[in-house]
Design a protein around this motif. Structure first.
Motif, PDB file in Angstrom:
ATOM      1  N   CYS A  26       4.264  -8.785  52.301  1.00 13.43           N
ATOM      2  CA  CYS A  26       4.360  -7.334  52.515  1.00 13.43           C
ATOM      3  C   CYS A  26       5.068  -7.023  53.831  1.00 13.43           C
ATOM      4  O   CYS A  26       5.756  -6.005  53.929  1.00 13.43           O
ATOM      5  N   LEU A  27       4.895  -7.927  54.812  1.00 13.22           N
ATOM      6  CA  LEU A  27       5.575  -7.730  56.092  1.00 13.22           C
ATOM      7  C   LEU A  27       7.085  -7.730  55.901  1.00 13.22           C
ATOM      8  O   LEU A  27       7.785  -6.885  56.460  1.00 13.22           O
ATOM      9  N   TRP A  28       7.601  -8.630  55.064  1.00 12.14           N
ATOM     10  CA  TRP A  28       9.046  -8.730  54.882  1.00 12.14           C
ATOM     11  C   TRP A  28       9.593  -7.575  54.058  1.00 12.14           C
ATOM     12  O   TRP A  28      10.716  -7.131  54.279  1.00 12.14           O
ATOM     13  N   VAL A  29       8.811  -7.067  53.134  1.00 13.76           N
ATOM     14  CA  VAL A  29       9.233  -5.873  52.387  1.00 13.76           C
ATOM     15  C   VAL A  29       9.301  -4.678  53.336  1.00 13.76           C
ATOM     16  O   VAL A  29      10.248  -3.884  53.281  1.00 13.76           O
ATOM     17  N   LEU A  30       8.329  -4.579  54.221  1.00 16.20           N
ATOM     18  CA  LEU A  30       8.324  -3.503  55.210  1.00 16.20           C
ATOM     19  C   LEU A  30       9.518  -3.637  56.161  1.00 16.20           C
ATOM     20  O   LEU A  30      10.197  -2.643  56.464  1.00 16.20           O
ATOM     21  N   ILE A  31       9.782  -4.854  56.615  1.00 12.88           N
ATOM     22  CA  ILE A  31      10.931  -5.080  57.502  1.00 12.88           C
ATOM     23  C   ILE A  31      12.228  -4.746  56.779  1.00 12.88           C
ATOM     24  O   ILE A  31      13.137  -4.149  57.361  1.00 12.88           O
ATOM     25  N   TYR A  32      12.331  -5.122  55.503  1.00 10.30           N
ATOM     26  CA  TYR A  32      13.532  -4.808  54.738  1.00 10.30           C
ATOM     27  C   TYR A  32      13.734  -3.293  54.649  1.00 10.30           C
ATOM     28  O   TYR A  32      14.822  -2.787  54.881  1.00 10.30           O
ATOM     29  N   GLY A  33      12.685  -2.570  54.315  1.00  6.71           N
ATOM     30  CA  GLY A  33      12.787  -1.116  54.199  1.00  6.71           C
ATOM     31  C   GLY A  33      13.124  -0.445  55.515  1.00  6.71           C
ATOM     32  O   GLY A  33      14.002   0.420  55.579  1.00  6.71           O
ATOM     33  N   LEU A  34      12.453  -0.865  56.586  1.00  6.41           N
ATOM     34  CA  LEU A  34      12.717  -0.262  57.890  1.00  6.41           C
ATOM     35  C   LEU A  34      14.114  -0.607  58.399  1.00  6.41           C
ATOM     36  O   LEU A  34      14.797   0.243  58.975  1.00  6.41           O
ATOM     37  N   SER A  35      14.542  -1.847  58.177  1.00  6.16           N
ATOM     38  CA  SER A  35      15.882  -2.206  58.635  1.00  6.16           C
ATOM     39  C   SER A  35      16.953  -1.486  57.827  1.00  6.16           C
ATOM     40  O   SER A  35      17.976  -1.075  58.380  1.00  6.16           O
ATOM     41  N   TYR A  36      16.718  -1.298  56.535  1.00  7.08           N
ATOM     42  CA  TYR A  36      17.675  -0.542  55.730  1.00  7.08           C
ATOM     43  C   TYR A  36      17.795   0.895  56.251  1.00  7.08           C
ATOM     44  O   TYR A  36      18.895   1.409  56.431  1.00  7.08           O
ATOM     45  N   ILE A  37      16.666   1.531  56.491  1.00  2.54           N
ATOM     46  CA  ILE A  37      16.686   2.913  56.971  1.00  2.54           C
ATOM     47  C   ILE A  37      17.374   2.994  58.332  1.00  2.54           C
ATOM     48  O   ILE A  37      18.233   3.853  58.559  1.00  2.54           O
ATOM     49  N   TYR A  38      17.037   2.066  59.232  1.00  3.09           N
ATOM     50  CA  TYR A  38      17.651   2.072  60.554  1.00  3.09           C
ATOM     51  C   TYR A  38      19.158   1.854  60.464  1.00  3.09           C
ATOM     52  O   TYR A  38      19.940   2.567  61.103  1.00  3.09           O
ATOM     53  N   LEU A  39      19.576   0.861  59.686  1.00  5.92           N
ATOM     54  CA  LEU A  39      21.004   0.566  59.588  1.00  5.92           C
ATOM     55  C   LEU A  39      21.771   1.691  58.890  1.00  5.92           C
ATOM     56  O   LEU A  39      22.919   1.968  59.232  1.00  5.92           O
ATOM     57  N   GLN A  40      21.150   2.331  57.939  1.00 10.25           N
ATOM     58  CA  GLN A  40      21.826   3.436  57.247  1.00 10.25           C
ATOM     59  C   GLN A  40      21.978   4.645  58.168  1.00 10.25           C
ATOM     60  O   GLN A  40      23.019   5.287  58.190  1.00 10.25           O
ATOM     61  N   VAL A  41      20.940   4.936  58.936  1.00 12.15           N
ATOM     62  CA  VAL A  41      21.000   6.098  59.820  1.00 12.15           C
ATOM     63  C   VAL A  41      21.918   5.837  61.011  1.00 12.15           C
ATOM     64  O   VAL A  41      22.738   6.693  61.371  1.00 12.15           O
ATOM     65  N   GLN A  42      21.803   4.659  61.617  1.00 15.84           N
ATOM     66  CA  GLN A  42      22.534   4.383  62.849  1.00 15.84           C
ATOM     67  C   GLN A  42      23.931   3.806  62.641  1.00 15.84           C
ATOM     68  O   GLN A  42      24.763   3.922  63.532  1.00 15.84           O
ATOM     69  N   VAL A  59      16.377 -10.442  56.143  1.00 10.88           N
ATOM     70  CA  VAL A  59      15.064 -10.794  55.604  1.00 10.88           C
ATOM     71  C   VAL A  59      15.068 -12.228  55.063  1.00 10.88           C
ATOM     72  O   VAL A  59      14.083 -12.950  55.207  1.00 10.88           O
ATOM     73  N   VAL A  60      16.169 -12.659  54.476  1.00  9.15           N
ATOM     74  CA  VAL A  60      16.264 -14.051  54.020  1.00  9.15           C
ATOM     75  C   VAL A  60      16.118 -15.009  55.199  1.00  9.15           C
ATOM     76  O   VAL A  60      15.423 -16.030  55.097  1.00  9.15           O
ATOM     77  N   VAL A  61      16.750 -14.690  56.323  1.00 11.60           N
ATOM     78  CA  VAL A  61      16.601 -15.516  57.523  1.00 11.60           C
ATOM     79  C   VAL A  61      15.136 -15.573  57.942  1.00 11.60           C
ATOM     80  O   VAL A  61      14.593 -16.648  58.215  1.00 11.60           O
ATOM     81  N   GLY A  62      14.481 -14.429  57.978  1.00  9.98           N
ATOM     82  CA  GLY A  62      13.085 -14.382  58.394  1.00  9.98           C
ATOM     83  C   GLY A  62      12.157 -15.125  57.452  1.00  9.98           C
ATOM     84  O   GLY A  62      11.281 -15.872  57.893  1.00  9.98           O
ATOM     85  N   VAL A  63      12.338 -14.944  56.161  1.00 10.21           N
ATOM     86  CA  VAL A  63      11.463 -15.597  55.176  1.00 10.21           C
ATOM     87  C   VAL A  63      11.645 -17.114  55.217  1.00 10.21           C
ATOM     88  O   VAL A  63      10.667 -17.868  55.211  1.00 10.21           O
ATOM     89  N   CYS A  64      12.891 -17.567  55.249  1.00 10.24           N
ATOM     90  CA  CYS A  64      13.138 -19.019  55.296  1.00 10.24           C
ATOM     91  C   CYS A  64      12.609 -19.635  56.588  1.00 10.24           C
ATOM     92  O   CYS A  64      12.061 -20.737  56.581  1.00 10.24           O
ATOM     93  N   THR A  65      12.760 -18.919  57.703  1.00 10.40           N
ATOM     94  CA  THR A  65      12.230 -19.406  58.972  1.00 10.40           C
ATOM     95  C   THR A  65      10.707 -19.466  58.918  1.00 10.40           C
ATOM     96  O   THR A  65      10.103 -20.438  59.380  1.00 10.40           O
ATOM     97  N   GLN A  66      10.079 -18.451  58.348  1.00 16.73           N
ATOM     98  CA  GLN A  66       8.623 -18.460  58.240  1.00 16.73           C
ATOM     99  C   GLN A  66       8.139 -19.598  57.342  1.00 16.73           C
ATOM    100  O   GLN A  66       7.153 -20.261  57.660  1.00 16.73           O
ATOM    101  N   CYS A  67       8.822 -19.852  56.248  1.00 18.46           N
ATOM    102  CA  CYS A  67       8.428 -20.954  55.361  1.00 18.46           C
ATOM    103  C   CYS A  67       8.597 -22.302  56.041  1.00 18.46           C
ATOM    104  O   CYS A  67       7.746 -23.187  55.881  1.00 18.46           O
ATOM    105  N   ALA A  68       9.668 -22.463  56.812  1.00 16.96           N
ATOM    106  CA  ALA A  68       9.868 -23.718  57.545  1.00 16.96           C
ATOM    107  C   ALA A  68       8.794 -23.906  58.609  1.00 16.96           C
ATOM    108  O   ALA A  68       8.246 -25.004  58.766  1.00 16.96           O
TER     109      ALA A  68
END
Length: 148
Positions: free
Chosen positions: A2-18, A76-85
Motif C-alpha cells: 500500500c505504501l508503494w501505491v500511495l507513493i505512485y499516486g502522490l508522485s504522479y500528482i506531484y509530477l503532473q502539477v509541477q 516505484v519499480v526502483v523502490g519495490v525492487c530495492t525493498q525486495c532486495a
C-alpha cells in the motif's frame, strides 16, 4: 504494498502539477529512432539498454499525463525492487525502509534539464539484479551470477 501505491499516486500528482511542461520539453529535445543500426550503436554503449528503454519511454511524453505516469512507474519499480532486495538481505524492517532513499534521490534531480531518465531505468535494472542475486541460494551460482 500500500505504501508503494500511495507513493505512485502522490508522485504522479506531484509530477503532473509541477512538471507537465517539463515532460513535453524533454520529449521534444530527445529523438528516438526506430532504426536497427541506431539501436545497435546505442546498445553497444555503457548502459545502452537503459538508454534505449528510457528513450523509448520518453517518446510517449507528448501524450497528456503519460510522462508523469511513466516516470512514477519507473520510480516505484526502483523502490519495490530495492525493498525486495533489502528484505532478502536483512530481516530488519527499519533497513527495509531504506528502499525509499533511491526514490527520494530520483525526485531531487528529476527536473534538471541535463538529467536523462536512463538513470532511473538503470537504477531499476540494478535493483532487479541485486534482488536476483539475493534470491540465489547456492554460493557457487551466486559467484557465477556476479561474473555474468
Amino acid at each position: 504494498m500500500c505504501l508503494w501505491v500511495l507513493i505512485y499516486g502522490l508522485s504522479y500528482i506531484y509530477l503532473q502539477v509541477q512538471g507537465a511542461f517539463h515532460f513535453f520539453f524533454v520529449e521534444q529535445t530527445q529523438l528516438f529512432l526506430y532504426d536497427w543500426a541506431e539501436n545497435v550503436t546505442v546498445l553497444l554503449k555503457p548502459a545502452g539498454l537503459a538508454i534505449l528503454v528510457a528513450n523509448f519511454c520518453t517518446q510517449h511524453f507528448a501524450i497528456v499525463h503519460a510522462g508523469p505516469l511513466i516516470v512514477s512507474g519507473w520510480i516505484v519499480v526502483v523502490g519495490v525492487c530495492t525493498q525486495c532486495a533489502l528484505a532478502k538481505a536483512f530481516s530488519s524492517r527499519i533497513i527495509q525502509l531504506m528502499a525509499i532513499l533511491p526514490v527520494i534521490a530520483s525526485f531531487c534531480v528529476i527536473f534538471v534539464e541535463q538529467y536523462h531518465y536512463a538513470s532511473i531505468v538503470a537504477s531499476a535494472f540494478l535493483a532487479l539484479c541485486l534482488w536476483g542475486y539475493f534470491e540465489i541460494v547456492s554460493h557457487k551460482f551466486r559467484l557465477a551470477y556476479v561474473w555474468v
